[in-house]
Write an enzyme that holds these catalytic residues in place. Structure first.
Site, short mmCIF file in Angstrom:
data_model
loop_
_atom_site.label_atom_id
_atom_site.label_comp_id
_atom_site.label_asym_id
_atom_site.label_seq_id
_atom_site.Cartn_x
_atom_site.Cartn_y
_atom_site.Cartn_z
N ASN A 184 0.79 -1.05 -0.01
CA ASN A 184 0.02 -0.04 -0.02
C ASN A 184 0.79 1.24 -0.21
O ASN A 184 2.01 1.14 0.55
CB ASN A 184 -1.00 -0.07 1.15
CG ASN A 184 -0.21 -0.06 2.58
OD1 ASN A 184 0.53 -0.85 2.72
ND2 ASN A 184 -0.96 0.66 3.36
N GLU A 196 0.21 5.26 0.57
CA GLU A 196 -0.77 6.28 1.03
C GLU A 196 -0.40 7.55 0.68
O GLU A 196 0.90 7.95 0.01
CB GLU A 196 -0.92 6.02 2.49
CG GLU A 196 -1.47 4.92 3.22
CD GLU A 196 -1.82 5.10 4.55
OE1 GLU A 196 -2.33 4.14 5.18
OE2 GLU A 196 -1.06 5.81 5.54
N CYS A 219 -4.03 0.58 -2.69
CA CYS A 219 -3.80 -0.64 -1.84
C CYS A 219 -2.73 -1.53 -2.76
O CYS A 219 -2.48 -1.38 -3.64
CB CYS A 219 -5.20 -1.51 -1.99
SG CYS A 219 -6.54 -0.68 -1.13
N GLU A 258 -2.75 -4.88 -3.14
CA GLU A 258 -3.57 -5.52 -4.38
C GLU A 258 -3.58 -4.77 -5.69
O GLU A 258 -3.07 -5.64 -6.68
CB GLU A 258 -4.90 -5.99 -3.86
CG GLU A 258 -5.03 -6.75 -2.51
CD GLU A 258 -5.29 -5.62 -1.30
OE1 GLU A 258 -4.53 -4.72 -1.13
OE2 GLU A 258 -6.41 -5.81 -0.87
N CYS A 309 -10.33 -4.92 0.21
CA CYS A 309 -11.48 -3.98 0.17
C CYS A 309 -12.29 -3.91 -0.97
O CYS A 309 -11.77 -4.81 -2.09
CB CYS A 309 -10.87 -2.42 0.03
SG CYS A 309 -10.07 -1.71 -1.32
N CYS A 347 -10.82 -3.05 -4.66
CA CYS A 347 -9.67 -4.06 -4.99
C CYS A 347 -10.30 -5.26 -5.43
O CYS A 347 -9.83 -5.90 -6.47
CB CYS A 347 -8.67 -4.44 -3.70
SG CYS A 347 -7.53 -3.32 -3.41
#
Length: 131
Positions: free
Chosen positions: A42, A44, A53, A55, A90, A93
């Site tokens: 990830n 940010e 993210c 993934e 999430c 994703c």
């Protein structure tokens, strides 16, 4: 490729996570049908919206290199990179996975090399939308 190799790669990717705002580090390892592994973490951003993210980082990395056929992904994560629980993807994703993967695509959620669960994308995103 066995699950333990994919889990270890995902755990290794925690070291590259950039999560100064949430302090929740996530690592992912995506397995192509040809046996290639693409790592992701990830990343940010202070504005949150531009964050990405782990993934999606792995998937976008693979797609940007011309790979679009995948068989599995492993996801690990936790506060400050300490993995103590399963870290499911999430909704965004899950939908990105569905763009490139069939419902039988395997999603490995791991706490460690020996403690993991395997789901299919169809189980985690039933009645999904795709082309």
């Amino acid at each position: 490729m066995n699950e333990s190799e994919l889990i270890q790669k995902a755990l290794d990717m925690l070291n590259f996570s950039y999560a100064p705002y949430s302090n929740f580090k996530v690592g992912a390892a995506l397995l192509s049908k040809a046996g290639q592994i693409f790592g992701g973490c990830n990343v940010e951003n202070a504005a949150y919206g531009p964050s990405n993210c782990a993934e999606r980082t792995a998937i976008f990395k693979a797609v940007s290199e011309g790979v679009r056929d995948f068989s599995a992904i492993c996801i690990v994560g936790g506060p400050k990179g300490v993995v103590s629980d399963y870290c499911p993807p999430c909704g965004v994703c899950r939908q990105v996975m569905r763009e490139f993967c069939n419902p039988d695509f395997k999603i490995i959620l791991a706490k460690s090399i020996s403690d993991y669960k395997i789901f299919t994308l169809g189980e985690l995103l039933p009645e999904s939308f795709s082309l």
